[in-house]
Design a protein around this motif. Structure first.
Motif, mmCIF file in Angstrom:
data_model
loop_
_atom_site.group_PDB
_atom_site.id
_atom_site.type_symbol
_atom_site.label_atom_id
_atom_site.label_comp_id
_atom_site.label_asym_id
_atom_site.label_seq_id
_atom_site.Cartn_x
_atom_site.Cartn_y
_atom_site.Cartn_z
ATOM 1 N N TYR A 1 0.617 -1.282 0.151
ATOM 2 C CA TYR A 1 0.053 0.171 0.159
ATOM 3 C C TYR A 1 0.523 1.017 0.055
ATOM 4 C CZ TYR A 1 -4.096 -3.023 0.864
ATOM 5 O OH TYR A 1 -5.129 -4.052 0.992
ATOM 6 N N GLY A 2 1.986 1.409 0.543
ATOM 7 C CA GLY A 2 2.686 2.627 0.862
ATOM 8 C C GLY A 2 3.534 2.194 -0.795
ATOM 9 N N GLY A 3 3.309 1.467 -1.619
ATOM 10 C CA GLY A 3 4.168 1.484 -2.774
ATOM 11 C C GLY A 3 2.804 1.717 -4.066
ATOM 12 N N MET A 4 1.729 1.583 -3.302
ATOM 13 C CA MET A 4 0.707 2.440 -4.647
ATOM 14 C C MET A 4 0.437 3.624 -4.321
ATOM 15 S SD MET A 4 -1.601 -0.611 -3.854
ATOM 16 C CE MET A 4 -3.016 -0.043 -5.326
ATOM 17 N N PHE A 5 0.987 3.770 -2.960
ATOM 18 C CA PHE A 5 0.190 5.592 -2.342
ATOM 19 C C PHE A 5 1.138 5.931 -3.054
ATOM 20 C CE2 PHE A 5 -1.445 8.647 -0.241
ATOM 21 C CZ PHE A 5 -0.081 9.492 0.413
ATOM 22 N N LEU A 6 2.649 5.573 -3.211
ATOM 23 C CA LEU A 6 3.490 6.894 -3.600
ATOM 24 C C LEU A 6 3.731 6.815 -5.279
ATOM 25 C CD1 LEU A 6 6.079 7.924 -3.744
ATOM 26 C CD2 LEU A 6 7.129 5.247 -3.785
ATOM 27 N N ILE A 7 3.187 5.703 -6.011
ATOM 28 C CA ILE A 7 2.745 5.519 -6.756
ATOM 29 C C ILE A 7 1.718 7.085 -7.673
ATOM 30 C CG2 ILE A 7 1.681 4.439 -9.563
ATOM 31 C CD1 ILE A 7 3.654 2.241 -8.708
ATOM 32 N N ALA A 8 0.763 6.611 -6.841
ATOM 33 C CA ALA A 8 -0.946 7.661 -7.900
ATOM 34 C C ALA A 8 -0.014 9.204 -7.053
ATOM 35 C CB ALA A 8 -1.344 7.199 -6.370
ATOM 36 N N GLY A 9 0.006 9.049 -5.930
ATOM 37 C CA GLY A 9 1.069 10.184 -5.223
ATOM 38 C C GLY A 9 2.053 11.129 -6.666
ATOM 39 N N ILE A 10 2.909 9.924 -7.155
ATOM 40 C CA ILE A 10 3.622 11.472 -8.328
ATOM 41 C C ILE A 10 2.119 10.451 -9.787
ATOM 42 C CG2 ILE A 10 5.183 9.624 -10.052
ATOM 43 C CD1 ILE A 10 6.484 8.235 -7.951
ATOM 44 N N LEU A 11 1.650 10.336 -9.618
ATOM 45 C CA LEU A 11 0.952 10.402 -10.996
ATOM 46 C C LEU A 11 -0.106 11.648 -10.833
ATOM 47 C CD1 LEU A 11 -0.242 6.906 -11.792
ATOM 48 C CD2 LEU A 11 1.124 8.166 -12.878
ATOM 49 N N LEU A 12 -0.333 11.684 -9.294
ATOM 50 C CA LEU A 12 -1.611 13.028 -9.130
ATOM 51 C C LEU A 12 -0.388 14.011 -9.729
ATOM 52 C CD1 LEU A 12 -3.969 14.114 -8.273
ATOM 53 C CD2 LEU A 12 -3.123 13.735 -6.066
ATOM 54 N N LEU B 1 -8.256 13.668 -8.772
ATOM 55 C CA LEU B 1 -7.764 13.022 -7.313
ATOM 56 C C LEU B 1 -9.089 12.088 -7.628
ATOM 57 C CD1 LEU B 1 -6.445 12.612 -4.982
ATOM 58 C CD2 LEU B 1 -7.929 15.147 -4.118
ATOM 59 N N LEU B 2 -10.357 12.653 -7.671
ATOM 60 C CA LEU B 2 -11.349 11.601 -7.457
ATOM 61 C C LEU B 2 -10.919 10.317 -9.166
ATOM 62 C CD1 LEU B 2 -14.042 10.783 -6.974
ATOM 63 C CD2 LEU B 2 -14.753 12.158 -8.278
ATOM 64 N N GLY B 3 -10.264 10.446 -10.072
ATOM 65 C CA GLY B 3 -10.005 9.378 -10.814
ATOM 66 C C GLY B 3 -9.427 8.249 -10.431
ATOM 67 N N LEU B 4 -8.063 8.952 -9.071
ATOM 68 C CA LEU B 4 -6.744 7.669 -8.911
ATOM 69 C C LEU B 4 -7.297 7.343 -8.090
ATOM 70 C CD1 LEU B 4 -3.881 11.173 -9.600
ATOM 71 C CD2 LEU B 4 -4.560 9.226 -10.666
ATOM 72 N N SER B 5 -8.212 8.378 -7.352
ATOM 73 C CA SER B 5 -8.451 7.519 -5.803
ATOM 74 C C SER B 5 -9.581 6.258 -6.301
ATOM 75 C CB SER B 5 -10.134 8.595 -4.751
ATOM 76 O OG SER B 5 -9.377 9.407 -4.536
ATOM 77 N N ILE B 6 -10.296 6.467 -6.962
ATOM 78 C CA ILE B 6 -11.608 4.922 -7.155
ATOM 79 C C ILE B 6 -10.018 4.348 -7.942
ATOM 80 C CG2 ILE B 6 -12.507 4.158 -8.942
ATOM 81 C CD1 ILE B 6 -14.463 7.222 -9.073
ATOM 82 N N ILE B 7 -9.026 4.743 -8.288
ATOM 83 C CA ILE B 7 -8.195 3.239 -9.105
ATOM 84 C C ILE B 7 -7.735 2.904 -8.150
ATOM 85 C CG2 ILE B 7 -6.377 3.307 -10.140
ATOM 86 C CD1 ILE B 7 -7.289 5.619 -12.906
ATOM 87 N N ALA B 8 -7.214 3.485 -7.404
ATOM 88 C CA ALA B 8 -5.946 3.220 -5.591
ATOM 89 C C ALA B 8 -6.991 2.073 -5.130
ATOM 90 C CB ALA B 8 -5.934 4.501 -5.339
ATOM 91 N N PHE B 9 -8.305 2.855 -4.837
ATOM 92 C CA PHE B 9 -9.693 2.014 -4.135
ATOM 93 C C PHE B 9 -9.566 0.325 -4.684
ATOM 94 C CE2 PHE B 9 -10.629 5.755 -1.263
ATOM 95 C CZ PHE B 9 -10.493 4.920 -0.558
#
Length: 408
Positions: free
Chosen positions: A38-49, A119-127
């Motif tokens: 989950y840390g790696g997924m959050f990091l990737i999502a943060g970089i994309l955002l 942010l909404l789109g990335l949140s849905i993808i991350a979840f």
């Protein structure tokens, strides 16, 4: 003679020493794996955002840096803002500044709106990815749960045999397998004991009964000897009932594996027929309508439930004008057998004691000719083995209402 099956192999032991203070910290635990995942997924999502926000901000600043007016021959024209060309210099400069600020505010609002959508789109993808990854990581728990449910159905030979990294889940699965092995050995020993006890206890009692019957059949025996023989025969019969009840109680504690369609109405009618002679001798009348109520179970054990309840209802009744009502029906997807009777007033706080072995109303041990004190215990055990339950309620005016519910 059938060969004795080989005992199941012991589950594999953990490859790390629990007493080692260093090794457990280095093994791939669930906590570390989930943290990295989950840390790696959050990091990737943060970089994309951040990348998306950077691109949107750069585009917004580029648009906001372009002045929406031009100077033509000493005059300023704009398709967005209106400038008072004939106004004094201070008022004209204020109008230019207001126009630039307004355009910048529009650019920032557009940036905020696009960032929120991103942010909404990335949140849905991350979840979605997090849900999928967590399900994959925790899938061994589902395997453990399914095995536990199969074991609950009396299939003690099942094992998890989980493979994979040596983490907490594998340690739990190995411990569970070891527990199942010990339970299987215990249940096997119990079944062997019941089988041996069934033979060892029935044989001498049967021999005693035969000898007593032979001596009682002698017409030349003295009256005192015949009376003693009848007393011993009654005691022997009571012991046989006690042994049969104990063995049936031990066997009925397990889940029923082989099930067949059984009509509770037929079972109840058969129980009434068996107790009819005893009821007539005591002046007890049978009542009730028995509608069809088919369940999946063991007919012999279900008949024992009805027989025990009907026998108790007849034996624990009033001396005169007593009755027993036996009904069967289906309610809310369940088959219901109800046996109610007249009898002495039963306090509500003593209801639970009736289901304990060798317990009767206001009696701790068996001591009368009404039974051996196992009828309701056997009935409750058989009902539980069929996935049902039995409830006793005091009847207004005296007696009990016994309600057995079984899944259809």
């Amino acid at each position: 003679m059938a060969a004795t099956p080989a005992p199941p192999q012991a589950p594999p032991k953990p490859t790390w020493d629990p007493r080692d203070p260093v090794r457990p910290l280095l093994r791939p635990t669930i906590r570390i794996r989930l943290t990295l995942l989950y840390g790696g997924m959050f990091l990737i999502a943060g970089i994309l955002l951040l990348s998306i926000i950077y691109l949107l901000a750069a585009q917004a600043l580029h648009i906001g840096s372009e002045l929406p007016f031009k100077i033509v021959q000493g005059k300023v024209t704009s398709e967005v803002c209106n400038f008072p060309n004939d106004a004094p210099a201070t008022e004209f400069n204020a109008a230019m500044n207001s126009c630039v600020n307004e355009q910048r505010q529009h650019a920032l609002d557009d940036l905020l709106r696009r960032s929120l959508f991103a942010l909404l789109g990335l949140s849905i993808i991350a979840f979605a990815f997090g849900y999928a990854m967590a399900g994959r990581v925790l899938s061994p728990l589902g395997r453990i749960t399914r095995t536990a449910r199969q074991v609950a159905g009396s299939d003690l030979a099942r094992r998890i045999e989980l493979d994979g990294p040596d983490d907490e889940l594998k340690e739990l699965a190995d411990t569970f397998d070891e527990m199942l092995e010990r339970l299987e050995r215990a249940f096997t020993a119990q079944q062997r004991f019941v089988a041996n006890a069934s033979h060892e206890l029935r044989t001498p009692l049967a021999i005693n009964r035969t000898l007593l019957e032979v001596h009682l059949s002698d017409p030349g025996a003295p009256v005192e000897l015949q009376q003693l023989g009848k007393t011993l025969l009654a005691t022997n019969e009571r012991s046989e009932q006690l042994v049969e009840g104990l063995l049936l109680l031990a066997r009925s504690d397990n889940q029923i594996i082989e099930r067949k369609p059984v009509d509770l109405a037929e079972v109840a009618s058969r129980a009434v027929d068996q107790v009819h002679a005893e009821a007539e001798a005591k002046g007890v009348e049978f009542r009730g309508e028995r509608a069809a109520a088919v369940v999946q179970g063991n007919g012999v054990l279900l008949e024992r439930i009805a027989l025990n309840l009907v026998q108790n209802a007849v034996r624990y009744n009033v001396p005169q004008d007593g009755w027993v009502e036996v009904t069967t029906e289906t309610q809310h997807g369940q088959a219901v057998l109800v046996v109610s009777n007249t009898g002495p007033v039963v306090p509500a706080y003593e209801i639970d004691n009736l289901f304990e072995p060798f317990r009767r109303l206001r009696q701790e041990r068996t001591g009368s000719d009404k039974g051996v004190g196992l009828g309701l215990s056997i009935a409750r055990s058989v009902a539980r083995a069929h996935g049902g339950r039995i409830i006793a309620e005091p009847r207004e005016g005296g007696g009990l209402v016994m309600r057995v519910t079984l899944p259809i």
